[in-house]
Design a protein around this motif. Structure first.
Motif, PDB file in Angstrom:
ATOM      1  N   ALA A   2       0.887  -0.960   0.040  1.00 11.61           N
ATOM      2  CA  ALA A   2      -0.081  -0.089  -0.024  1.00 11.61           C
ATOM      3  C   ALA A   2       0.791   1.120  -0.024  1.00 11.61           C
ATOM      4  O   ALA A   2       1.784   1.205   0.719  1.00 11.61           O
ATOM      5  CB  ALA A   2      -0.749  -0.161   1.217  1.00 11.61           C
ATOM      6  N   ILE A   3       0.548   2.207  -0.541  1.00 15.30           N
ATOM      7  CA  ILE A   3       1.280   3.395  -0.890  1.00 15.30           C
ATOM      8  C   ILE A   3       0.428   4.153   0.018  1.00 15.30           C
ATOM      9  O   ILE A   3      -0.794   4.557   0.003  1.00 15.30           O
ATOM     10  CB  ILE A   3       1.349   4.119  -2.411  1.00 15.30           C
ATOM     11  CG1 ILE A   3       2.142   3.066  -3.102  1.00 15.30           C
ATOM     12  CG2 ILE A   3       1.939   5.272  -2.209  1.00 15.30           C
ATOM     13  CD1 ILE A   3       2.098   3.531  -4.567  1.00 15.30           C
ATOM     14  N   ILE A   4       1.347   5.086   0.919  1.00 16.34           N
ATOM     15  CA  ILE A   4       0.798   6.082   1.770  1.00 16.34           C
ATOM     16  C   ILE A   4       1.423   7.379   1.633  1.00 16.34           C
ATOM     17  O   ILE A   4       2.611   7.672   2.046  1.00 16.34           O
ATOM     18  CB  ILE A   4       0.759   5.773   3.174  1.00 16.34           C
ATOM     19  CG1 ILE A   4       0.136   4.393   3.637  1.00 16.34           C
ATOM     20  CG2 ILE A   4       0.311   6.815   4.328  1.00 16.34           C
ATOM     21  CD1 ILE A   4       0.371   3.608   4.938  1.00 16.34           C
ATOM     22  N   ALA A  17      10.159  15.452   1.350  1.00 15.97           N
ATOM     23  CA  ALA A  17       8.719  15.887   0.851  1.00 15.97           C
ATOM     24  C   ALA A  17       8.181  15.275  -0.195  1.00 15.97           C
ATOM     25  O   ALA A  17       6.955  15.159  -0.658  1.00 15.97           O
ATOM     26  CB  ALA A  17       8.315  17.450   0.930  1.00 15.97           C
ATOM     27  N   ASP A  18       9.032  14.973  -1.173  1.00 19.51           N
ATOM     28  CA  ASP A  18       8.999  14.583  -2.397  1.00 19.51           C
ATOM     29  C   ASP A  18       8.829  12.973  -2.479  1.00 19.51           C
ATOM     30  O   ASP A  18       8.838  12.309  -3.569  1.00 19.51           O
ATOM     31  CB  ASP A  18      10.088  14.876  -3.683  1.00 19.51           C
ATOM     32  CG  ASP A  18       9.696  16.586  -3.735  1.00 19.51           C
ATOM     33  OD1 ASP A  18       8.710  16.927  -3.796  1.00 19.51           O
ATOM     34  OD2 ASP A  18      10.629  17.039  -4.359  1.00 19.51           O
ATOM     35  N   GLU A 104      10.533   4.133   2.093  1.00 21.96           N
ATOM     36  CA  GLU A 104      10.580   5.328   1.560  1.00 21.96           C
ATOM     37  C   GLU A 104      10.950   5.454   0.121  1.00 21.96           C
ATOM     38  O   GLU A 104      11.989   5.301  -0.291  1.00 21.96           O
ATOM     39  CB  GLU A 104      11.164   6.312   2.385  1.00 21.96           C
ATOM     40  CG  GLU A 104      10.935   7.910   2.135  1.00 21.96           C
ATOM     41  CD  GLU A 104      11.909   8.826   2.694  1.00 21.96           C
ATOM     42  OE1 GLU A 104      12.285   9.856   2.361  1.00 21.96           O
ATOM     43  OE2 GLU A 104      12.293   8.371   3.820  1.00 21.96           O
ATOM     44  N   ARG A 105      10.165   5.864  -0.882  1.00 23.68           N
ATOM     45  CA  ARG A 105      10.519   5.907  -2.217  1.00 23.68           C
ATOM     46  C   ARG A 105      10.188   7.482  -2.479  1.00 23.68           C
ATOM     47  O   ARG A 105       9.299   8.175  -2.460  1.00 23.68           O
ATOM     48  CB  ARG A 105       9.576   5.041  -2.934  1.00 23.68           C
ATOM     49  CG  ARG A 105      10.212   4.659  -4.360  1.00 23.68           C
ATOM     50  CD  ARG A 105       9.895   3.326  -4.811  1.00 23.68           C
ATOM     51  NE  ARG A 105      10.531   2.370  -4.515  1.00 23.68           N
ATOM     52  CZ  ARG A 105       9.964   1.039  -4.294  1.00 23.68           C
ATOM     53  NH1 ARG A 105       8.691   0.878  -4.804  1.00 23.68           N
ATOM     54  NH2 ARG A 105      10.595   0.055  -3.702  1.00 23.68           N
ATOM     55  N   THR A 106      11.368   7.851  -3.468  1.00 24.25           N
ATOM     56  CA  THR A 106      11.386   9.013  -4.024  1.00 24.25           C
ATOM     57  C   THR A 106      10.520   9.039  -5.288  1.00 24.25           C
ATOM     58  O   THR A 106       9.994   8.136  -5.786  1.00 24.25           O
ATOM     59  CB  THR A 106      12.853   9.618  -4.595  1.00 24.25           C
ATOM     60  OG1 THR A 106      13.226   8.716  -5.732  1.00 24.25           O
ATOM     61  CG2 THR A 106      13.708   9.476  -3.234  1.00 24.25           C
ATOM     62  N   ALA A 108      11.224   9.930  -8.332  1.00 24.74           N
ATOM     63  CA  ALA A 108      12.072   9.116  -9.160  1.00 24.74           C
ATOM     64  C   ALA A 108      11.654   7.755  -9.190  1.00 24.74           C
ATOM     65  O   ALA A 108      12.323   6.984 -10.096  1.00 24.74           O
ATOM     66  CB  ALA A 108      13.427   9.634  -9.186  1.00 24.74           C
ATOM     67  N   GLY A 109      11.453   6.985  -7.968  1.00 25.12           N
ATOM     68  CA  GLY A 109      11.514   5.496  -8.037  1.00 25.12           C
ATOM     69  C   GLY A 109      12.537   4.766  -6.971  1.00 25.12           C
ATOM     70  O   GLY A 109      12.366   3.673  -7.006  1.00 25.12           O
ATOM     71  N   ALA A 110      13.403   5.636  -6.626  1.00 25.06           N
ATOM     72  CA  ALA A 110      14.505   5.254  -5.812  1.00 25.06           C
ATOM     73  C   ALA A 110      14.310   4.849  -4.231  1.00 25.06           C
ATOM     74  O   ALA A 110      13.413   5.950  -3.788  1.00 25.06           O
ATOM     75  CB  ALA A 110      15.704   6.237  -5.924  1.00 25.06           C
ATOM     76  N   ASP A 111      14.753   3.849  -3.765  1.00 29.67           N
ATOM     77  CA  ASP A 111      14.452   3.699  -2.339  1.00 29.67           C
ATOM     78  C   ASP A 111      15.444   4.682  -1.608  1.00 29.67           C
ATOM     79  O   ASP A 111      16.664   4.570  -1.598  1.00 29.67           O
ATOM     80  CB  ASP A 111      14.818   2.190  -1.781  1.00 29.67           C
ATOM     81  CG  ASP A 111      13.942   1.196  -2.673  1.00 29.67           C
ATOM     82  OD1 ASP A 111      12.775   1.509  -3.250  1.00 29.67           O
ATOM     83  OD2 ASP A 111      14.477   0.073  -2.691  1.00 29.67           O
ATOM     84  N   ALA A 112      14.861   5.425  -0.476  1.00 31.64           N
ATOM     85  CA  ALA A 112      15.555   6.489   0.056  1.00 31.64           C
ATOM     86  C   ALA A 112      15.708   5.917   1.450  1.00 31.64           C
ATOM     87  O   ALA A 112      16.724   6.117   2.156  1.00 31.64           O
ATOM     88  CB  ALA A 112      14.626   7.693   0.170  1.00 31.64           C
TER      89      ALA A 112
END
Length: 143
Positions: A2-4, A17-18, A104-106, A108-112
């Motif tokens: 699920a995306i929150i 924030a992004d 946490e994903r940016t 751009a799709g990168a895992d932060a």
């Protein structure tokens, strides 16, 4: 998963924030953590412990990731985060009674970061030094 969006209830400087959080269902923890480890093996990571009340603490900073894992047998909510201090010295941080695991994903799709929330309200955040798509770092796609 699920995306929150906007689900950051930690300290304001904890999340970009992004970014958005992707909550991993418990039955997918093993697969998700194996994939996270495969994609980020050797990446420099930092670990912050954020208690429900009190001051956040940095456990370690910019150490190479060896892996993140959970118990495959009884899924008791224990996670292990292993990093390398040197070729012969490793450090493993254990998180008990995990209730929620999120990536946490940016935009751009990168895992932060990997967010680990325990029953007692403590949040553990494993953050990559640089949030980048794995294929842009080493040429290998992980997804």
């Amino acid at each position: 998963m699920a995306i929150i969006a906007g689900a950051f209830d930690g300290p304001p400087d904890t999340a970009d924030a992004d970014s958005h959080l992707i909550v991993i269902p418990r039955e997918e923890w093993v697969r998700a953590l194996n994939g996270f480890t495969r994609c980020h093996d050797g990446w420099l990571v930092s670990l912050d412990i954020i208690p429900p009340q009190g001051t956040p603490q940095r456990e370690f900073e910019n150490l190479p990731l060896l892996g993140v894992s959970t118990d495959r047998l009884d899924h008791d909510g224990t996670l292990a985060i292993s990093v390398s201090r040197s070729r012969s010295e490793h450090l493993t941080h254990i998180v008990h009674s995990v209730e929620r695991l999120s990536i946490e994903r940016t935009a751009a799709g990168a895992d932060a970061a990997l967010w680990i929330d325990a029953q007692d309200g403590t949040r553990t955040v494993l953050r990559s030094r640089v949030a980048a798509l794995p294929e842009t770092v080493d040429g290998l796609g992980c997804r």
